[in-house]
Enzyme design. Structure first.
Site, PDB file in Angstrom:
ATOM      1  N   VAL A  58      -8.014 -18.636  -3.518  1.00  0.00           N
ATOM      2  CA  VAL A  58      -7.809 -17.989  -2.225  1.00  0.00           C
ATOM      3  C   VAL A  58      -8.874 -18.499  -1.261  1.00  0.00           C
ATOM      4  O   VAL A  58     -10.064 -18.493  -1.581  1.00  0.00           O
ATOM      5  CB  VAL A  58      -7.887 -16.453  -2.341  1.00  0.00           C
ATOM      6  CG1 VAL A  58      -7.637 -15.811  -0.974  1.00  0.00           C
ATOM      7  CG2 VAL A  58      -6.879 -15.941  -3.358  1.00  0.00           C
TER       8      VAL A  58
ATOM      9  N   ASP B 192      -0.499  -3.945 -11.850  1.00  0.00           N
ATOM     10  CA  ASP B 192      -1.849  -4.502 -12.032  1.00  0.00           C
ATOM     11  C   ASP B 192      -2.852  -3.800 -11.123  1.00  0.00           C
ATOM     12  O   ASP B 192      -3.617  -4.435 -10.401  1.00  0.00           O
ATOM     13  CB  ASP B 192      -1.841  -6.005 -11.751  1.00  0.00           C
ATOM     14  CG  ASP B 192      -3.008  -6.729 -12.422  1.00  0.00           C
ATOM     15  OD1 ASP B 192      -3.641  -6.136 -13.321  1.00  0.00           O
ATOM     16  OD2 ASP B 192      -3.278  -7.883 -12.062  1.00  0.00           O
TER      17      ASP B 192
ATOM     18  N   GLY C  12      -4.261 -19.090  -9.047  1.00  0.00           N
ATOM     19  CA  GLY C  12      -4.632 -19.971  -7.960  1.00  0.00           C
ATOM     20  C   GLY C  12      -5.898 -19.536  -7.258  1.00  0.00           C
ATOM     21  O   GLY C  12      -6.558 -18.580  -7.655  1.00  0.00           O
TER      22      GLY C  12
ATOM     23  N   LEU D  84     -12.666 -18.024  -1.171  1.00  0.00           N
ATOM     24  CA  LEU D  84     -12.971 -16.598  -1.292  1.00  0.00           C
ATOM     25  C   LEU D  84     -12.984 -16.155  -2.745  1.00  0.00           C
ATOM     26  O   LEU D  84     -13.689 -15.219  -3.115  1.00  0.00           O
ATOM     27  CB  LEU D  84     -11.943 -15.769  -0.517  1.00  0.00           C
ATOM     28  CG  LEU D  84     -11.911 -15.965   1.000  1.00  0.00           C
ATOM     29  CD1 LEU D  84     -10.751 -15.186   1.608  1.00  0.00           C
ATOM     30  CD2 LEU D  84     -13.228 -15.511   1.622  1.00  0.00           C
TER      31      LEU D  84
ATOM     32  N   GLY E 255      -6.060 -16.163 -12.034  1.00  0.00           N
ATOM     33  CA  GLY E 255      -5.293 -16.826 -13.068  1.00  0.00           C
ATOM     34  C   GLY E 255      -4.230 -17.751 -12.526  1.00  0.00           C
ATOM     35  O   GLY E 255      -3.790 -18.664 -13.216  1.00  0.00           O
TER      36      GLY E 255
END
Length: 674
Positions: free
Chosen positions: A369, A480, A367, A361, A365
């Site tokens: 998905v 974030d 990993g 998907l 930074g």
């Protein structure tokens, strides 16, 4: 006399021929129907006392091995020597109706002694933690797996797999056979107590391996009936593989089986093997008969076994509790305190189809998905943290701790997690419409978001932040907030996700200054200057997010005209000219003017340089719902914290920064007019 002598010679020849059929063997080929005199090396539970090869019995957590004693020579100079063909008939009898043991496998190994190599349970007596997935193992196996487990990642407990140096199959499929009349595969329960034929054919020149299954006719026919008559035309598994890279010069062929807490009787009723050609077809009428079902034990023996089992389990429980207490600090205390559902790696591996690229998907930074589907049909997103991510574990702990118990309709829910051999995986609700960033800035979507949809998303994120700041048991700072971290569900409702930078603390406690993290354009002045993180820094980022959604522009856009590079600065300049709505996304033709002005002014209020002058999330939500009027900033002055970013920084921006290469300027803006 001559007639009698001729008759004797005739029957002697027939006897020798029959003996050859029952027990025919040479170094490179053999056929067995009765295993009592077979040239096999047995260990563990394996025995041939009654004719069939009996691999496992009603013993817990044990293994059984049976290998042909004469080694098979594979010559590297001749690829045809790597060709082989084998067929065998097996039957597995579960001791309980719905539980089936752990299965068995046909094995080609450089050694006959797998007792030190293979552990029981899901490893099928072939592999263990020391030799699993090691090229030096040089083991090839075709497994008949009858129990779902968390180690092998194959199908769901009734499957056939090809294993190369690892219990993790390189290819597997649900057990079935091709029915030519119906033109499709028919499911085949492996642990049914019925006899099943398996053909394994490898072409060393073409480097193709085929595995085929079929049920055996019952009862046995009275006259010769050969396996070739019933072999399906279509194999269950067919894979290109170079076994010359796996096999050593000398290999042994045989079988391995294992039990765990679940027991079963596993039998081989006939076996034919040939190197360099096609194995001799088995005569179904000559197969060994499997023994009758296990007898019921007398009450005295049952009680004795029950008491022994209870004593064993009690002792095991005491040992487990002792070790659990002794090593409590090693088991990560936070895992007990924040405990969403834990998933097995196997389930996630299956759900994501082995973490294939076509299931990807996105990547960030820390990993990648992947999309997945659980056995229940529930769609999930699995975040797999990179092994070499320096902050991987710290981020993982933060997400588990923060998200595990958070519940709000506008938060992406953490469903569970998995830890296995250093792998870090987080399981979330799947958001079918991806991120808000995709809709705002990429042209690969079918349609743009309408004005009402954008307003609804802003309100949803505001509600989620109010929950994090004021309504949960602790204060959660997201740190974030931006469009790429807002995911959209099937109804395009916005949900705040990615808690990788989140921090949480008790109310009334101020966090110490930390290393500056965040995204350029969303970071408040006090964060970049002193590393101070508060709810006010989240509010500043939310203000940038409001402007981003309304204007359809990123907070800092190096490709925009010079006066529009810094979004908040451009909105401020338009406000001075009483032209706030000039900044609204040009794709929006249905926006409501007064609503747009409210949102733009609210975004400016959140962008004030003094954190004490920014509204709280509760106030912001009241403004958005119309319960309270936005302060009349159009008739006063507002000191904005506008990033004073160098051209070099603008052109070399990164998504997440560990340091802020820019300052803020205090700009006083006078709004006039409407």
């Amino acid at each position: 006399m001559a007639g009698v002598l001729g008759s004797v010679v005739f029957w002697l020849i027939i006897g020798i021929h029959v003996t050859f059929l029952v027990f025919a063997q040479e170094g490179d080929h053999f056929v067995y129907y009765d295993f009592r005199n077979a040239d096999l090396e047995l260990d563990g539970m394996a025995n041939t006392n009654h004719g069939p090869l009996h691999l496992t019995n009603n013993t817990n957590t044990g293994t059984g091995h049976a290998f042909y004693n004469i080694p098979i020579k594979f010559t590297a100079s001749s690829l045809s020597s790597f060709s082989f063909s084998t067929e065998f008939v097996f039957a597995i009898f579960p001791l309980q109706k719905s539980t089936y043991g752990h299965g068995m496998a046909f094995v080609v190994s450089p050694t006959k002694d797998l007792r030190s190599n293979g552990s029981a349970n899901s490893n099928l007596g072939i592999f263990n933690r020391a030799n699993d997935n090691k090229t030096a193992t040089h083991i090839f196996a075709v497994e008949l797996d009858t129990n779902q487990n968390s180690e092998s990642f194959d199908k769901g407990g009734n499957d056939v797999g090809i294993d190369i140096n690892s219990i993790v199959s390189v290819e597997s499929a649900d057990a079935s056979y091709f029915n030519a009349r119906k033109g499709k595969n028919i499911s085949l329960p492996l642990a049914s107590g019925k006899s099943i034929l398996v053909w394994i054919d490898y072409d060393g020149i073409e480097k193709v391996l085929n595995v085929t299954l079929a049920p055996v006719q019952t009862p046995k026919p009275d006259s010769p009936y050969f396996s070739s008559f019933i072999k399906p035309k279509v194999p269950l598994l067919s894979r290109s593989i170079n076994l010359s890279e796996i096999f050593t010069e000398t290999m042994y062929v045989g079988f391995s089986g294992s039990t765990g807490s679940i027991k079963s009787n596993q039998y081989i009723l006939g076996w034919s093997f040939k190197q360099g050609g096609k194995a001799e077809s088995l005569d179904i009428s000559r197969l060994s008969n499997p023994p009758p079902s296990p007898k019921r034990f007398p009450l005295k023996e049952v009680l004795g076994a029950t008491i022994s089992t209870i004593a064993f389990l009690t002792l095991g429980g005491i040992v487990y509790l002792y070790k659990k207490k002794k090593y409590a600090e090693v088991l990560e205390q936070w895992e007990k305190e924040y405990s969403p559902q834990r998933y097995s790696f196997r389930i996630l591996y299956k759900a994501t189809k082995g973490f294939r690229e076509n299931q990807l998907l996105g990547a960030g930074g820390f990993g990648k998905v992947y999309k997945g589907i659980l056995p229940s049909g529930t769609q999930i997103a699995v975040k797999r943290v990179y092994h070499d991510a320096e902050q991987g574990m710290k981020q993982y702990v933060a997400e588990i701790a923060s998200m595990g118990r958070l519940r709000h309709k506008n938060l992406v829910h953490l469903l569970g997690y998995c830890r296995r051999k250093g792998e870090l995986l987080l399981v979330y609700d799947y958001m079918p419409n991806g991120s808000l960033d995709d809709y705002l800035f990429h042209k690969n979507k079918l349609k743009d978001l309408t004005w009402s949809q954008r307003v609804n998303i802003i309100k949803g994120v505001a509600s989620a932040l109010l929950y994090l700041h004021e309504e949960w048991e602790q204060v959660v700072l997201h740190r974030d907030i931006k469009a790429s971290n807002i995911l959209l569900d099937a109804d395009l409702n916005g949900k705040l996700g990615d808690f990788g930078l989140a921090r949480f603390h008790d109310r009334g406690v101020n966090l110490e200054a930390t290393r500056v993290v965040g995204t350029i354009g969303y970071m408040a002045p006090e964060l970049t200057a002193m590393g101070v993180t508060t709810t006010c820094t989240d509010v500043y980022a939310f203000g940038a997010f409001i402007l981003e959604v309304v204007c359809g522009r990123r907070p800092v856009d190096p490709d925009a005209p010079r006066e529009q590079v810094i979004l908040v600065k451009w909105v401020a300049s338009c406000g001075k000219r009483d032209a706030l709505t000039d900044t609204v996304d040009s794709k929006l033709i249905d926006f409501k003017v007064e609503e747009a002005k409210l949102l733009l002014k609210l975004g400016m209020l959140c962008s004030q340089i003094n954190p004490e002058n920014r509204p709280s999330m509760r106030q912001i939500l009241q403004y958005l719902e119309g319960n309270v009027s936005v302060p009349a900033i159009s008739f006063g002055t507002v000191a904005l914290g506008i990033p004073n970013i160098s051209h070099e920084t603008v052109t070399q921006m990164t998504t997440t920064s560990s340091s802020a290469n820019f300052s803020f300027e205090d700009v006083t803006v006078l709004f006039g007019g409407r």
